[in-house]
Design a protein around this motif. Structure first.
Motif, PDB file in Angstrom:
ATOM      1  N   ASP A   1       0.814  -1.217   0.000  1.00 16.37           N
ATOM      2  CA  ASP A   1       0.000   0.000   0.000  1.00 16.37           C
ATOM      3  C   ASP A   1       0.848   1.267   0.000  1.00 16.37           C
ATOM      4  N   HIS A   2       2.142   1.146   0.257  1.00 15.12           N
ATOM      5  CA  HIS A   2       3.047   2.288   0.189  1.00 15.12           C
ATOM      6  C   HIS A   2       4.485   1.777   0.075  1.00 15.12           C
ATOM      7  N   VAL A   3       5.419   2.695  -0.123  1.00 17.38           N
ATOM      8  CA  VAL A   3       6.832   2.343  -0.254  1.00 17.38           C
ATOM      9  C   VAL A   3       7.590   2.852   0.961  1.00 17.38           C
ATOM     10  N   GLN A   4       8.370   1.988   1.565  1.00 10.43           N
ATOM     11  CA  GLN A   4       9.171   2.338   2.738  1.00 10.43           C
ATOM     12  C   GLN A   4      10.641   2.419   2.330  1.00 10.43           C
ATOM     13  N   HIS A   5      11.368   3.386   2.891  1.00 11.25           N
ATOM     14  CA  HIS A   5      12.777   3.576   2.553  1.00 11.25           C
ATOM     15  C   HIS A   5      13.646   3.301   3.780  1.00 11.25           C
ATOM     16  N   PHE A   6      14.733   2.556   3.576  1.00  8.22           N
ATOM     17  CA  PHE A   6      15.662   2.222   4.644  1.00  8.22           C
ATOM     18  C   PHE A   6      17.054   2.726   4.279  1.00  8.22           C
ATOM     19  N   LYS A   7      17.702   3.408   5.199  1.00 11.90           N
ATOM     20  CA  LYS A   7      19.080   3.844   4.993  1.00 11.90           C
ATOM     21  C   LYS A   7      19.988   2.655   5.288  1.00 11.90           C
ATOM     22  N   VAL A   8      20.866   2.329   4.348  1.00 13.23           N
ATOM     23  CA  VAL A   8      21.847   1.268   4.576  1.00 13.23           C
ATOM     24  C   VAL A   8      23.076   1.918   5.184  1.00 13.23           C
ATOM     25  N   LEU A   9      23.377   1.570   6.417  1.00 10.53           N
ATOM     26  CA  LEU A   9      24.472   2.200   7.161  1.00 10.53           C
ATOM     27  C   LEU A   9      25.733   1.336   7.103  1.00 10.53           C
ATOM     28  N   GLN A  10      26.868   1.938   7.466  1.00  8.26           N
ATOM     29  CA  GLN A  10      28.128   1.219   7.559  1.00  8.26           C
ATOM     30  C   GLN A  10      28.797   1.535   8.886  1.00  8.26           C
ATOM     31  N   ASP A  11      29.383   0.494   9.508  1.00  9.76           N
ATOM     32  CA  ASP A  11      30.099   0.723  10.753  1.00  9.76           C
ATOM     33  C   ASP A  11      31.562   1.058  10.450  1.00  9.76           C
ATOM     34  N   ARG A  12      32.391   1.139  11.480  1.00 11.21           N
ATOM     35  CA  ARG A  12      33.785   1.544  11.285  1.00 11.21           C
ATOM     36  C   ARG A  12      34.581   0.522  10.492  1.00 11.21           C
ATOM     37  N   CYS A  13      34.104  -0.712  10.459  1.00 10.35           N
ATOM     38  CA  CYS A  13      34.780  -1.762   9.699  1.00 10.35           C
ATOM     39  C   CYS A  13      34.195  -1.917   8.301  1.00 10.35           C
ATOM     40  N   CYS A  14      33.372  -0.938   7.896  1.00 13.00           N
ATOM     41  CA  CYS A  14      32.751  -0.911   6.557  1.00 13.00           C
ATOM     42  C   CYS A  14      31.777  -2.054   6.337  1.00 13.00           C
ATOM     43  N   GLN A  15      31.198  -2.554   7.416  1.00 16.03           N
ATOM     44  CA  GLN A  15      30.160  -3.568   7.298  1.00 16.03           C
ATOM     45  C   GLN A  15      28.807  -2.875   7.152  1.00 16.03           C
ATOM     46  N   TYR A  16      27.936  -3.449   6.338  1.00 16.64           N
ATOM     47  CA  TYR A  16      26.638  -2.845   6.054  1.00 16.64           C
ATOM     48  C   TYR A  16      25.586  -3.348   7.035  1.00 16.64           C
ATOM     49  N   TYR A  17      24.634  -2.470   7.362  1.00 16.21           N
ATOM     50  CA  TYR A  17      23.528  -2.901   8.216  1.00 16.21           C
ATOM     51  C   TYR A  17      22.334  -1.967   8.045  1.00 16.21           C
ATOM     52  N   VAL A  18      21.164  -2.537   8.314  1.00 15.75           N
ATOM     53  CA  VAL A  18      19.925  -1.761   8.380  1.00 15.75           C
ATOM     54  C   VAL A  18      19.439  -1.721   9.812  1.00 15.75           C
TER      55      VAL A  18
END
Length: 216
Positions: free
Chosen positions: A102-119
């Motif tokens: 029913d709608h579109v949700q947006h998530f920022k993909v973050l990175q920690d100090r070791c350049c690992q990705y997470y939501v």
């Protein structure tokens, strides 16, 4: 996006990134220079020559598109349809746009100090692994939403909302009023769909309805 190194490359400038043949690079920017990409390897970042690598593109990677364009591509798609796009405001960073039906949700993909990705809490060494994880784990907290690969997007909906009244011009057509919920029986023809409403079965123009997609 990921890329496989076809040849060994030794940096000659401080802003370049050295790598060996067979290394798997994380490509973070492809827009600024026609001959060089920005990449990461072993927590190091720098420019790499694009003719030394082989991109491993995914249908879900949309590049540098706007939030609005992402929403237009995903609006009314099946719940879980998604794309990953480069951040408009922060080059080298990414956002994930996901259809909730029913709608579109947006998530920022973050990175920690070791350049690992997470939501959320889980960490991943690449965007590919992050995406794969959320195929079987809900990306949403308030409901269950699993990411779906592009080949799933075409799965037909089972019901639709009537956007307008439709008065039949032929006995084979289906009468309905705006707001009615129609059970969809055949959507294979782009010019006319077949459905059931108020106990009657018939054909109708698909532009008169809005398919309904549900998250669990």
């Amino acid at each position: 996006m990921e890329a496989m190194a076809l040849y060994t490359f030794r940096a000659t400038e401080g802003d370049e990134l050295s790598f060996n043949k067979g290394d798997l690079l994380k490509i973070t920017n492809m827009e600024d220079d026609p001959n060089w990409y920005t990449a990461e390897l072993h927590n190091r970042k720098g420019f790499v020559p694009k003719n030394y690598i082989n991109l491993r593109p995914h249908a879900w990677f949309a590049g540098r598109i706007s939030r609005g364009v992402a929403e237009s591509r995903l609006r009314h798609r099946e719940c879980g349809a998604f794309l990953v796009r480069e951040s408009e405001s922060a080059p080298g960073e990414f956002s994930m746009s996901v259809s909730y039906g029913d709608h579109v949700q947006h998530f920022k993909v973050l990175q920690d100090r070791c350049c690992q990705y997470y939501v959320w809490d889980e960490l991943f060494p690449s965007l590919n692994e992050l995406v794969e994880f959320y195929h079987s784990n809900s990306i949403a907290k308030e409901r269950t939403v699993f990411l779906r690969d592009p080949e799933h997007f075409a799965r037909r909906p089972h019901h639709a909302h009537a956007l307008f009244d439709f008065a039949p011009h032929h006995p084979s057509q289906l009468r309905f009023l705006r707001g009615d919920v129609i059970e969809l029986m055949d959507c294979s023809d782009s010019l006319r769909w077949r459905g059931r409403c108020h106990g009657h079965v018939g054909y109708f123009p698909p532009e008169y309805v809005q398919p309904i997609y549900h998250c669990q």
